[in-house]
Design a protein around this motif. Structure first.
Motif, PDB file in Angstrom:
ATOM      1  N   LEU A  36      14.915 -25.696  83.588  1.00  0.00           N
ATOM      2  CA  LEU A  36      16.603 -24.986  84.570  1.00  0.00           C
ATOM      3  C   LEU A  36      17.724 -24.597  84.145  1.00  0.00           C
ATOM      4  O   LEU A  36      17.474 -25.662  82.290  1.00  0.00           O
ATOM      5  CB  LEU A  36      17.209 -26.399  86.087  1.00  0.00           C
ATOM      6  CG  LEU A  36      18.406 -26.449  86.707  1.00  0.00           C
ATOM      7  CD1 LEU A  36      18.383 -25.945  86.923  1.00  0.00           C
ATOM      8  CD2 LEU A  36      18.573 -28.097  86.276  1.00  0.00           C
ATOM      9  N   SER A  37      18.212 -23.748  84.227  1.00  0.00           N
ATOM     10  CA  SER A  37      19.139 -22.657  83.392  1.00  0.00           C
ATOM     11  C   SER A  37      20.049 -22.768  84.067  1.00  0.00           C
ATOM     12  O   SER A  37      20.213 -22.082  84.848  1.00  0.00           O
ATOM     13  CB  SER A  37      17.958 -21.725  83.133  1.00  0.00           C
ATOM     14  OG  SER A  37      18.653 -20.679  81.614  1.00  0.00           O
ATOM     15  N   THR A  38      21.017 -22.626  83.197  1.00  0.00           N
ATOM     16  CA  THR A  38      22.706 -22.111  83.825  1.00  0.00           C
ATOM     17  C   THR A  38      22.255 -21.051  83.604  1.00  0.00           C
ATOM     18  O   THR A  38      24.053 -19.362  84.005  1.00  0.00           O
ATOM     19  CB  THR A  38      23.929 -21.994  82.989  1.00  0.00           C
ATOM     20  OG1 THR A  38      23.513 -22.010  81.857  1.00  0.00           O
ATOM     21  CG2 THR A  38      23.556 -23.963  82.741  1.00  0.00           C
ATOM     22  N   ASP A  39      22.033 -19.409  83.128  1.00  0.00           N
ATOM     23  CA  ASP A  39      21.951 -18.411  82.844  1.00  0.00           C
ATOM     24  C   ASP A  39      20.404 -17.822  83.350  1.00  0.00           C
ATOM     25  O   ASP A  39      19.416 -18.578  83.055  1.00  0.00           O
ATOM     26  CB  ASP A  39      22.182 -18.046  81.845  1.00  0.00           C
ATOM     27  CG  ASP A  39      21.868 -17.925  80.799  1.00  0.00           C
ATOM     28  OD1 ASP A  39      20.750 -17.976  80.365  1.00  0.00           O
ATOM     29  OD2 ASP A  39      22.485 -18.443  79.475  1.00  0.00           O
ATOM     30  N   THR A  40      19.510 -16.481  83.466  1.00  0.00           N
ATOM     31  CA  THR A  40      18.682 -15.686  83.574  1.00  0.00           C
ATOM     32  C   THR A  40      18.280 -15.548  82.369  1.00  0.00           C
ATOM     33  O   THR A  40      16.950 -15.242  82.120  1.00  0.00           O
ATOM     34  CB  THR A  40      19.269 -14.270  84.317  1.00  0.00           C
ATOM     35  OG1 THR A  40      19.747 -13.308  83.400  1.00  0.00           O
ATOM     36  CG2 THR A  40      20.017 -14.365  85.276  1.00  0.00           C
ATOM     37  N   THR A  41      18.633 -15.884  81.048  1.00  0.00           N
ATOM     38  CA  THR A  41      17.744 -15.778  79.535  1.00  0.00           C
ATOM     39  C   THR A  41      17.067 -17.261  79.936  1.00  0.00           C
ATOM     40  O   THR A  41      17.568 -18.201  79.114  1.00  0.00           O
ATOM     41  CB  THR A  41      18.663 -15.677  78.866  1.00  0.00           C
ATOM     42  OG1 THR A  41      19.400 -13.872  78.666  1.00  0.00           O
ATOM     43  CG2 THR A  41      18.070 -15.638  77.128  1.00  0.00           C
ATOM     44  N   LEU A  42      15.769 -17.565  80.088  1.00  0.00           N
ATOM     45  CA  LEU A  42      15.321 -18.480  79.716  1.00  0.00           C
ATOM     46  C   LEU A  42      15.217 -18.765  77.920  1.00  0.00           C
ATOM     47  O   LEU A  42      14.238 -17.697  77.615  1.00  0.00           O
ATOM     48  CB  LEU A  42      14.036 -18.109  80.349  1.00  0.00           C
ATOM     49  CG  LEU A  42      13.774 -17.702  81.877  1.00  0.00           C
ATOM     50  CD1 LEU A  42      12.636 -17.912  82.582  1.00  0.00           C
ATOM     51  CD2 LEU A  42      15.164 -19.019  82.204  1.00  0.00           C
ATOM     52  N   ASP A  43      15.382 -20.290  77.423  1.00  0.00           N
ATOM     53  CA  ASP A  43      14.951 -20.272  75.805  1.00  0.00           C
ATOM     54  C   ASP A  43      14.584 -22.045  75.988  1.00  0.00           C
ATOM     55  O   ASP A  43      14.641 -22.120  77.104  1.00  0.00           O
ATOM     56  CB  ASP A  43      15.421 -19.398  75.442  1.00  0.00           C
ATOM     57  CG  ASP A  43      16.951 -19.975  75.367  1.00  0.00           C
ATOM     58  OD1 ASP A  43      17.262 -21.436  75.941  1.00  0.00           O
ATOM     59  OD2 ASP A  43      18.373 -19.636  75.662  1.00  0.00           O
ATOM     60  N   ALA A  44      13.893 -21.631  74.746  1.00  0.00           N
ATOM     61  CA  ALA A  44      14.203 -23.376  74.762  1.00  0.00           C
ATOM     62  C   ALA A  44      15.436 -24.693  74.499  1.00  0.00           C
ATOM     63  O   ALA A  44      14.867 -26.176  74.743  1.00  0.00           O
ATOM     64  CB  ALA A  44      13.411 -23.806  72.761  1.00  0.00           C
ATOM     65  N   THR A  45      16.461 -24.118  75.049  1.00  0.00           N
ATOM     66  CA  THR A  45      17.706 -24.637  75.056  1.00  0.00           C
ATOM     67  C   THR A  45      18.089 -25.396  76.698  1.00  0.00           C
ATOM     68  O   THR A  45      18.086 -25.684  76.788  1.00  0.00           O
ATOM     69  CB  THR A  45      19.053 -23.882  74.644  1.00  0.00           C
ATOM     70  OG1 THR A  45      19.332 -22.384  75.819  1.00  0.00           O
ATOM     71  CG2 THR A  45      18.889 -23.701  73.002  1.00  0.00           C
ATOM     72  N   ASP A  46      16.911 -24.224  77.824  1.00  0.00           N
ATOM     73  CA  ASP A  46      16.902 -24.845  79.066  1.00  0.00           C
ATOM     74  C   ASP A  46      16.067 -26.313  79.848  1.00  0.00           C
ATOM     75  O   ASP A  46      15.223 -26.814  78.379  1.00  0.00           O
ATOM     76  CB  ASP A  46      16.550 -23.826  79.913  1.00  0.00           C
ATOM     77  CG  ASP A  46      17.217 -22.459  79.647  1.00  0.00           C
ATOM     78  OD1 ASP A  46      17.896 -22.467  79.834  1.00  0.00           O
ATOM     79  OD2 ASP A  46      16.601 -21.757  79.635  1.00  0.00           O
ATOM     80  N   THR A  47      16.762 -26.742  80.573  1.00  0.00           N
ATOM     81  CA  THR A  47      15.759 -28.409  81.026  1.00  0.00           C
ATOM     82  C   THR A  47      14.589 -27.755  81.734  1.00  0.00           C
ATOM     83  O   THR A  47      14.313 -27.404  82.708  1.00  0.00           O
ATOM     84  CB  THR A  47      16.715 -28.420  81.947  1.00  0.00           C
ATOM     85  OG1 THR A  47      18.278 -29.172  81.424  1.00  0.00           O
ATOM     86  CG2 THR A  47      16.283 -30.678  82.069  1.00  0.00           C
ATOM     87  N   ILE A  48      13.175 -28.112  80.771  1.00  0.00           N
ATOM     88  CA  ILE A  48      12.392 -28.445  81.459  1.00  0.00           C
ATOM     89  C   ILE A  48      12.301 -29.279  82.588  1.00  0.00           C
ATOM     90  O   ILE A  48      12.478 -30.845  82.261  1.00  0.00           O
ATOM     91  CB  ILE A  48      11.005 -29.205  80.624  1.00  0.00           C
ATOM     92  CG1 ILE A  48      11.344 -27.913  79.671  1.00  0.00           C
ATOM     93  CG2 ILE A  48      10.130 -28.739  80.770  1.00  0.00           C
ATOM     94  CD1 ILE A  48      10.489 -28.695  77.816  1.00  0.00           C
TER      95      ILE A  48
END
Length: 172
Positions: A72-84
């Motif tokens: 789950l991300s606040t933006d369209t750039t997915l990375d390790a800071t997003d919620t799994i």
């Protein structure tokens, strides 16, 4: 004693040189997200969302096991800071596409607004690939409604002045 055993034998030394081309050929794999879809784009915090995905191995070698995450991300750039939201393992044969679907739970307490669900492939880098930049390409948008009626989104409000004229009164 060791020298006496080796006496009479020739020792052969072989030098092996790997070029960049042969190393790349040995690991000619490339995982790519070919599709990621959420049929229901409005999901309440704390509820499940069904996601559908397609993972393709564009390379010429079978992948072996690798781990993926739906985030789950606040933006369209997915990375390790997003919620799994969910992790799963997969194997994809060379040239094949793996299709799947699953339910993921949007965490309770997720703020109302526009969010993005996405798929990150081979998050542990277990499968050597010729292109690591296409492992975070599956993204779809969801709306998390606020408190109140979760199925209504107000786009605009207009209030007009209304005159009320009493034309009759009755009593019962």
């Amino acid at each position: 004693m060791f020298r006496s055993i080796l006496r009479g034998f020739s020792i052969l030394t072989v030098a092996v040189t790997l070029s960049a081309a042969s190393a790349t050929t040995a690991f000619a794999g490339d995982l790519s997200c070919q599709g990621f879809n959420i049929p229901t784009h409005t999901v309440k915090a704390g509820d499940n969302a069904k996601v559908y995905y397609a993972i393709r191995n564009l390379g010429s070698t079978n992948s072996g096991w690798f781990r993926n995450t739906v985030v789950l991300s606040t933006d369209t750039t997915l990375d390790a800071t997003d919620t799994i939201l969910k992790s799963f393992q997969d194997v994809v044969t060379a040239g094949a596409t793996e299709y799947g679907n699953m339910d993921v739970r949007v965490p309770a307490g997720t703020a109302a607004g526009t969010w993005y669900l996405g798929l990150l492939l081979d998050v542990d880098n277990n499968y050597p690939e010729t292109n690591e930049t296409n492992n975070a390409t599956g993204v779809d948008v969801i709306q998390i409604p606020g408190a109140g009626n979760p199925n209504v989104t107000v786009l605009a409000t207009t209030v007009a002045k209304v005159d009320l004229l009493v034309t009759a009164v009755s009593a019962s």
